[in-house]
Design an enzyme around this catalytic site. Structure first.
Site, PDB file in Angstrom:
ATOM      1  N   GLY A  11       0.764  -1.245   0.000  1.00 52.83           N
ATOM      2  CA  GLY A  11       0.000   0.000   0.000  1.00 52.83           C
ATOM      3  C   GLY A  11       0.797   1.298   0.000  1.00 52.83           C
ATOM      4  O   GLY A  11       0.358   2.286   0.597  1.00 52.83           O
ATOM      5  N   THR A  12       1.919   1.337  -0.737  1.00 52.18           N
ATOM      6  CA  THR A  12       2.610   2.644  -0.812  1.00 52.18           C
ATOM      7  C   THR A  12       1.806   3.643  -1.645  1.00 52.18           C
ATOM      8  O   THR A  12       1.820   4.841  -1.351  1.00 52.18           O
ATOM      9  CB  THR A  12       4.041   2.541  -1.396  1.00 52.18           C
ATOM     10  OG1 THR A  12       3.972   2.157  -2.758  1.00 52.18           O
ATOM     11  CG2 THR A  12       4.900   1.581  -0.621  1.00 52.18           C
ATOM     12  N   ASN A  13       1.118   3.158  -2.666  1.00 52.66           N
ATOM     13  CA  ASN A  13       0.284   4.087  -3.435  1.00 52.66           C
ATOM     14  C   ASN A  13      -0.901   4.564  -2.606  1.00 52.66           C
ATOM     15  O   ASN A  13      -1.294   5.728  -2.681  1.00 52.66           O
ATOM     16  CB  ASN A  13      -0.169   3.441  -4.746  1.00 52.66           C
ATOM     17  CG  ASN A  13       0.939   3.443  -5.775  1.00 52.66           C
ATOM     18  OD1 ASN A  13       1.401   4.515  -6.200  1.00 52.66           O
ATOM     19  ND2 ASN A  13       1.417   2.262  -6.150  1.00 52.66           N
ATOM     20  N   HIS A 108      -0.297   1.112 -13.022  1.00 51.52           N
ATOM     21  CA  HIS A 108       0.439  -0.063 -13.503  1.00 51.52           C
ATOM     22  C   HIS A 108       1.910   0.301 -13.672  1.00 51.52           C
ATOM     23  O   HIS A 108       2.227   1.382 -14.192  1.00 51.52           O
ATOM     24  CB  HIS A 108      -0.165  -0.529 -14.839  1.00 51.52           C
ATOM     25  CG  HIS A 108       0.499  -1.749 -15.378  1.00 51.52           C
ATOM     26  ND1 HIS A 108       0.271  -3.010 -14.869  1.00 51.52           N
ATOM     27  CD2 HIS A 108       1.416  -1.904 -16.359  1.00 51.52           C
ATOM     28  CE1 HIS A 108       1.010  -3.884 -15.515  1.00 51.52           C
ATOM     29  NE2 HIS A 108       1.719  -3.237 -16.432  1.00 51.52           N
ATOM     30  N   GLU A 142     -10.467  -5.535 -20.684  1.00 52.17           N
ATOM     31  CA  GLU A 142      -9.232  -6.251 -20.990  1.00 52.17           C
ATOM     32  C   GLU A 142      -8.167  -5.840 -19.973  1.00 52.17           C
ATOM     33  O   GLU A 142      -8.062  -4.665 -19.626  1.00 52.17           O
ATOM     34  CB  GLU A 142      -8.730  -5.923 -22.408  1.00 52.17           C
ATOM     35  CG  GLU A 142      -9.734  -6.178 -23.520  1.00 52.17           C
ATOM     36  CD  GLU A 142     -10.820  -5.100 -23.611  1.00 52.17           C
ATOM     37  OE1 GLU A 142     -10.588  -3.957 -23.140  1.00 52.17           O
ATOM     38  OE2 GLU A 142     -11.900  -5.420 -24.145  1.00 52.17           O
ATOM     39  N   GLU A 171       8.534   5.180  -6.853  1.00 51.12           N
ATOM     40  CA  GLU A 171       8.600   6.593  -6.448  1.00 51.12           C
ATOM     41  C   GLU A 171       7.762   7.450  -7.394  1.00 51.12           C
ATOM     42  O   GLU A 171       7.041   8.349  -6.964  1.00 51.12           O
ATOM     43  CB  GLU A 171      10.053   7.063  -6.549  1.00 51.12           C
ATOM     44  CG  GLU A 171      10.662   7.476  -5.245  1.00 51.12           C
ATOM     45  CD  GLU A 171      12.120   7.833  -5.449  1.00 51.12           C
ATOM     46  OE1 GLU A 171      12.401   8.879  -6.059  1.00 51.12           O
ATOM     47  OE2 GLU A 171      12.971   7.031  -5.015  1.00 51.12           O
ATOM     48  N   GLU A 173       5.275   6.340  -9.260  1.00 50.96           N
ATOM     49  CA  GLU A 173       3.866   5.959  -9.074  1.00 50.96           C
ATOM     50  C   GLU A 173       3.258   6.776  -7.938  1.00 50.96           C
ATOM     51  O   GLU A 173       2.160   7.330  -8.052  1.00 50.96           O
ATOM     52  CB  GLU A 173       3.745   4.470  -8.721  1.00 50.96           C
ATOM     53  CG  GLU A 173       4.127   3.520  -9.825  1.00 50.96           C
ATOM     54  CD  GLU A 173       3.874   2.073  -9.417  1.00 50.96           C
ATOM     55  OE1 GLU A 173       2.851   1.789  -8.775  1.00 50.96           O
ATOM     56  OE2 GLU A 173       4.719   1.213  -9.733  1.00 50.96           O
TER      57      GLU A 173
HETATM   58  C1  GAR Z   1       2.607  -1.092  -7.692  1.00 49.82           C
HETATM   59  O1  GAR Z   1       3.852  -1.144  -8.313  1.00 49.82           O
HETATM   60  C2  GAR Z   1       1.489  -1.135  -8.717  1.00 49.82           C
HETATM   61  O2  GAR Z   1       1.789  -0.426  -9.880  1.00 49.82           O
HETATM   62  C3  GAR Z   1       1.393  -2.613  -8.989  1.00 49.82           C
HETATM   63  O3  GAR Z   1       1.509  -3.210  -7.723  1.00 49.82           O
HETATM   64  C4  GAR Z   1       2.331  -2.383  -6.900  1.00 49.82           C
HETATM   65  C5  GAR Z   1       1.587  -2.087  -5.623  1.00 49.82           C
HETATM   66  O4  GAR Z   1       2.405  -1.406  -4.722  1.00 49.82           O
HETATM   67  N1  GAR Z   1       0.166  -2.941  -9.629  1.00 49.82           N
HETATM   68  C6  GAR Z   1       0.071  -3.860 -10.589  1.00 49.82           C
HETATM   69  O5  GAR Z   1       1.011  -4.507 -10.991  1.00 49.82           O
HETATM   70  C7  GAR Z   1      -1.327  -4.051 -11.117  1.00 49.82           C
HETATM   71  N2  GAR Z   1      -1.266  -4.574 -12.449  1.00 49.82           N
HETATM   72  P1  GAR Z   1       1.807  -0.724  -3.437  1.00 49.82           P
HETATM   73  O6  GAR Z   1       0.975  -1.789  -2.725  1.00 49.82           O
HETATM   74  O7  GAR Z   1       3.002  -0.333  -2.630  1.00 49.82           O
HETATM   75  O8  GAR Z   1       0.975   0.448  -3.853  1.00 49.82           O
END
Ligand code: GAR
Length: 211
Positions: A11-13, A108, A142, A171, A173
């Site tokens: 969950g960093t995002n 992504h 899709e 970073e 993201e």
């Molecule tokens: C992130 O890199 C996100 O882009 C990826 O999972 C990670 C989650 O990180 N998502 C995918 O690959 C979806 N296709 P987070 O839990 O630290 O946010």
């Protein structure tokens, strides 16, 4: 704007969105964090920020439609206006995706349409591409497809490993996702002909990020 963030892991995002929403002038609030896994560390982040959480465990449902019906009820009960997938590692059926059409976004870790799916950094390194990055897009049926809202570019450096590259992409993201949520909450995006147009100040100087 009331948003929900769907997670499966660290969950960093989500944290980047929590931090952004804490600013007084940010036009969105996280009404709910949903995880399909009770062990997701992101749930702790939400709790620390006093954000309601819910676990909708996919293994507790007989099939994907049943899981998604449960997900949908939770989202509707919370009167959510935008759903942000943030490392939510379940594919969603067309029924769910269409119900939330243009109100469901994903981040992504690649420059889509390159490197859909998993192991994006390994594949980029294997191919020897010089740049990779991340993409925020509206979700369509899709996998990893749908109108692109914003991208950030990350250079691939000599000696990069999947982990070092993943760190630098992450970073970006974390920087990009809140900016996109702000644009949506401010109603500055339009989708036309499958492409996203952004009402904004004159084009940014940087060629590294589209926002
Ligand atoms: C992130 O890199 C996100 O882009 C990826 O999972 C990670 C989650 O990180 N998502 C995918 O690959 C979806 N296709 P987070 O839990 O630290 O946010």
């Amino acid at each position: 704007m009331k948003i929900a963030v769907l997670i499966s892991g660290r969950g960093t995002n989500l944290q980047a969105l929590i931090d952004a929403c804490a600013a007084k002038d940010f036009p969105a609030e996280i009404a709910l964090v949903i995880s399909n896994k009770s062990s997701a560390y992101g749930l702790e982040r939400a709790k620390a920020a006093d954000i309601p959480t819910q676990v909708v465990d996919h293994t507790a449902y007989s099939d994907r439609p049943a899981f998604e019906a449960a997900l949908n009820s939770v989202l509707e009960a919370a009167r959510v206006e935008l759903v942000c997938l943030a490392g939510f590692m379940r594919l969603l059926n067309p029924d769910f995706v269409n119900r939330w059409k243009d109100r469901l976004i994903n981040i992504h870790p690649s420059l889509l349409p390159s490197y859909k799916g998993l192991h994006t950094h390994e594949r980029a390194l294997e191919d020897g591409v010089r740049f990779t990055g991340c993409t925020v897009h509206f979700v369509r049926a899709e996998m990893d497809q749908g109108p692109i809202i914003a991208q950030s570019v990350v250079s691939i450096l000599p000696g990069d490993t999947p982990d070092t590259l993943a760190d630098r992409v992450l970073e970006e993201e974390n920087r990009l996702y809140p900016k996109v949520v702000r644009l949506i909450a401010e109603k500055r995006l339009r989708i036309s002909g499958g492409r996203v147009q952004i009402d904004r100040d004159p084009a940014p100087n940087s060629c590294v990020s589209s926002l």
